[in-house]
Design an enzyme around this catalytic site. Structure first.
Site, PDB file in Angstrom:
ATOM      1  N   ARG A  47       0.624  -1.239   0.025  1.00  0.00           N
ATOM      2  CA  ARG A  47      -0.007  -0.017   0.001  1.00  0.00           C
ATOM      3  C   ARG A  47       0.708   1.241  -0.017  1.00  0.00           C
ATOM      4  O   ARG A  47       0.552   2.111  -0.592  1.00  0.00           O
ATOM      5  CB  ARG A  47      -0.818   0.043   1.102  1.00  0.00           C
ATOM      6  CG  ARG A  47      -1.726   1.275   1.465  1.00  0.00           C
ATOM      7  CD  ARG A  47      -3.081   1.067   2.180  1.00  0.00           C
ATOM      8  NE  ARG A  47      -3.038   0.110   3.065  1.00  0.00           N
ATOM      9  CZ  ARG A  47      -2.399   0.262   4.645  1.00  0.00           C
ATOM     10  NH1 ARG A  47      -1.957   1.511   4.607  1.00  0.00           N
ATOM     11  NH2 ARG A  47      -2.374  -0.732   5.529  1.00  0.00           N
ATOM     12  N   TYR A 100     -18.168  15.679 -15.478  1.00  0.00           N
ATOM     13  CA  TYR A 100     -18.323  14.250 -15.423  1.00  0.00           C
ATOM     14  C   TYR A 100     -19.282  13.858 -14.250  1.00  0.00           C
ATOM     15  O   TYR A 100     -19.038  14.463 -12.941  1.00  0.00           O
ATOM     16  CB  TYR A 100     -17.011  13.525 -15.063  1.00  0.00           C
ATOM     17  CG  TYR A 100     -17.083  12.100 -14.786  1.00  0.00           C
ATOM     18  CD1 TYR A 100     -17.163  11.188 -15.860  1.00  0.00           C
ATOM     19  CD2 TYR A 100     -17.211  11.469 -13.530  1.00  0.00           C
ATOM     20  CE1 TYR A 100     -17.404   9.812 -15.519  1.00  0.00           C
ATOM     21  CE2 TYR A 100     -17.162  10.156 -13.107  1.00  0.00           C
ATOM     22  CZ  TYR A 100     -17.384   9.485 -14.114  1.00  0.00           C
ATOM     23  OH  TYR A 100     -17.556   8.165 -14.097  1.00  0.00           O
ATOM     24  N   ASP A 173      -8.885  18.218 -14.844  1.00  0.00           N
ATOM     25  CA  ASP A 173      -9.290  16.992 -15.312  1.00  0.00           C
ATOM     26  C   ASP A 173      -8.993  16.640 -16.683  1.00  0.00           C
ATOM     27  O   ASP A 173      -9.823  17.242 -17.556  1.00  0.00           O
ATOM     28  CB  ASP A 173     -10.934  16.442 -14.963  1.00  0.00           C
ATOM     29  CG  ASP A 173     -11.149  15.141 -15.123  1.00  0.00           C
ATOM     30  OD1 ASP A 173     -10.555  14.145 -16.182  1.00  0.00           O
ATOM     31  OD2 ASP A 173     -12.449  14.495 -14.602  1.00  0.00           O
ATOM     32  N   LYS A 198      -9.892   5.231 -18.758  1.00  0.00           N
ATOM     33  CA  LYS A 198     -10.382   5.623 -20.053  1.00  0.00           C
ATOM     34  C   LYS A 198      -9.243   5.499 -20.947  1.00  0.00           C
ATOM     35  O   LYS A 198      -8.604   4.264 -21.196  1.00  0.00           O
ATOM     36  CB  LYS A 198     -11.142   6.924 -20.004  1.00  0.00           C
ATOM     37  CG  LYS A 198     -11.929   7.257 -18.563  1.00  0.00           C
ATOM     38  CD  LYS A 198     -13.146   6.397 -18.724  1.00  0.00           C
ATOM     39  CE  LYS A 198     -14.146   6.484 -17.478  1.00  0.00           C
ATOM     40  NZ  LYS A 198     -14.237   7.778 -17.189  1.00  0.00           N
TER      41      LYS A 198
HETATM   42  C1  LIG Z   1     -14.467   8.194 -16.004  1.00  0.00           C
HETATM   43  C2  LIG Z   1     -14.222   9.649 -15.671  1.00  0.00           C
HETATM   44  C3  LIG Z   1     -13.873  10.122 -14.288  1.00  0.00           C
HETATM   45  C4  LIG Z   1     -13.970   8.897 -13.184  1.00  0.00           C
HETATM   46  O1  LIG Z   1     -13.141   7.747 -13.140  1.00  0.00           O
HETATM   47  P1  LIG Z   1     -13.299   6.425 -12.561  1.00  0.00           P
HETATM   48  O2  LIG Z   1     -11.900   5.925 -13.003  1.00  0.00           O
HETATM   49  O3  LIG Z   1     -14.471   5.993 -13.288  1.00  0.00           O
HETATM   50  O4  LIG Z   1     -13.470   6.716 -11.460  1.00  0.00           O
HETATM   51  C5  LIG Z   1     -13.573  11.466 -13.916  1.00  0.00           C
HETATM   52  N1  LIG Z   1     -13.432  12.089 -14.864  1.00  0.00           N
HETATM   53  C6  LIG Z   1     -13.753  11.994 -16.309  1.00  0.00           C
HETATM   54  C7  LIG Z   1     -13.714  13.130 -17.177  1.00  0.00           C
HETATM   55  C8  LIG Z   1     -14.171  10.798 -16.603  1.00  0.00           C
HETATM   56  O5  LIG Z   1     -14.378  10.458 -17.922  1.00  0.00           O
END
Ligand SMILES: *Cc1c(COP(=O)(O)O)cnc(C)c1O
Length: 377
Positions: A47, A100, A173, A198
């Protein structure tokens, strides 16, 4: 080094003990001490740190042009850690009204929403951002561009400047653009967040998140403490898969973007489509700004069909190749009716369908959309 090379080599080397060219996978939870009690490898417990996660963090820091990266179990865990760890002067967090949807739910349905003074504004409107950061002591400005699901483009540099004027941090983000298309540190960002679930993973088969930080960031220690002690860490196998995905990220993004441009142009010409939201189209309100701040227009687009939710669902229902599923950034093209997924708080028009353009041949995606739309209207 060019980014294509960094994507393959950063954080990795040929394994000196075996000659293995690809990064060895280390699932070990614990690491041996020397007789004197020290840890000769620097690793102690999974961890706190481990070789596979460290390689992923090093690679992400290099790709974003940052200094350090902190990996979490998901994008949402990374985002939560930034909200909890930014420890700033102000309690206000300014977020975009189109973002999101998981962040909206985090605010509405967990204690995070009570602990901070969240304000949502249209971040294309700099007067609205200035008013929001000026009205109460603000600690954080959250930027998401291109946005979800309206595919709006936000001016990163201008928004970071407004945050900095009031002493707030600006965090981007960068999930949808990736470090290949958008460089938030060059535009003033104090941290960059990704859902590696993603495009970074790229094959719809892992979940992880990461926060990348510039040199001497005050965020590093709190984020490390959240990682170590709150424990929402990225698993070694997910880090290993993410590193595998990273190697092809630059070439994948070029192909994703090229496909999205062709699909967007075909949809724009289709009589059953009322609007296409995609900054790669010259008429899009975000076109000029995206042209300046991105090196490609991305591969997420939304389109609106006449006839509202029912017609949109019917179009999605007739698709044979494009998969009806949430998420994005993988090899398969995915479609989703966002208004029904998000519920009453959704900003999505009822006829809107969001598309993540995968790596199939663009003409096959266009043909599938064509047959699904041709019965509509
Ligand atoms: C999918 C996504 C998230 C969240 O990510 P997870 O891995 O599903 O927790 C945050 N911001 C954006 C723009 C996303 O597409």
């Amino acid at each position: 080094m060019h980014i294509e090379t960094t994507a393959i080599h950063a954080g990795r080397r040929v394994d000196p003990s075996t000659g293995a060219v690809t990064l060895p996978f280390h699932p070990s939870t614990t690491f041996e001490r020397s007789a004197d009690g020290s840890f000769p490898s620097g690793y102690e417990y999974i961890r706190d740190d481990n070789p596979t996660r460290q390689a992923f963090e090093t690679a992400m820091a290099a790709l974003e042009g940052g200094q350090a990266a902190v990996a979490f179990s998901s994008g949402m865990a990374a985002i939560t850690a930034v909200f909890e760890g930014h420890a700033s002067k102000g309690n206000r967090i300014v977020v975009p009204d189109d973002m999101y949807f998981g962040i909206r739910s985090l605010i509405d349905e967990t204690d995070i929403g009570h602990r901070f003074d969240f304000v949502a504004v249209d971040m294309r409107d700099m007067d609205a951002v200035r008013a929001a950061v000026g009205a109460a002591p603000t600690g954080l400005v959250w930027i998401e561009t291109p946005s979800n699901p309206l595919i709006r483009v936000v001016d990163i540099r201008a928004t970071c400047d407004l945050a900095h004027e009031v002493g707030a941090l600006a965090v981007v983000d960068n999930t949808w653009a990736t470090p290949i298309l958008q460089r938030p540190f060059d535009l003033g960002a104090d941290a960059v967040v990704h859902s590696a679930t993603k495009y970074i993973g790229g094959h719809s088969d892992l979940m992880a998140g990461v926060v990348v930080l510039p040199e001497a960031s005050a965020l590093e220690r709190p984020l490390r403490m959240i990682q170590h002690h709150k424990g929402s860490v990225a698993a070694p196998f997910d880090c290993w898969l993410a590193l595998r995905g990273l190697q092809t990220l630059p070439v994948r993004m070029r192909a994703h973007c090229e496909g999205a441009q062709r699909v967007a142009e075909a949809l724009r010409r289709h009589p059953a489509v009322e609007a296409v939201l995609f900054p790669g189209l010259p008429g899009d309100p975000g076109h000029a700004l995206a042209g300046r701040q991105m090196s490609g227009y991305g591969a997420m687009l939304s389109f609106i069909v006449g006839g509202g939710a029912e017609a949109a669902m019917a179009v999605a229902g007739r698709l044979k190749l494009v998969v009806r599923a949430t998420s994005l950034g993988g090899t398969h093209s995915l479609i989703e009716h966002r208004a029904s997924v998000e519920g009453p708080k959704s900003m999505a028009p009822s006829g809107l369908l969001r598309l993540s353009i995968g790596l199939e041949h663009p003409q096959d995606i266009i043909d599938d959309l064509d047959q699904a739309l041709s019965v509509a209207g």
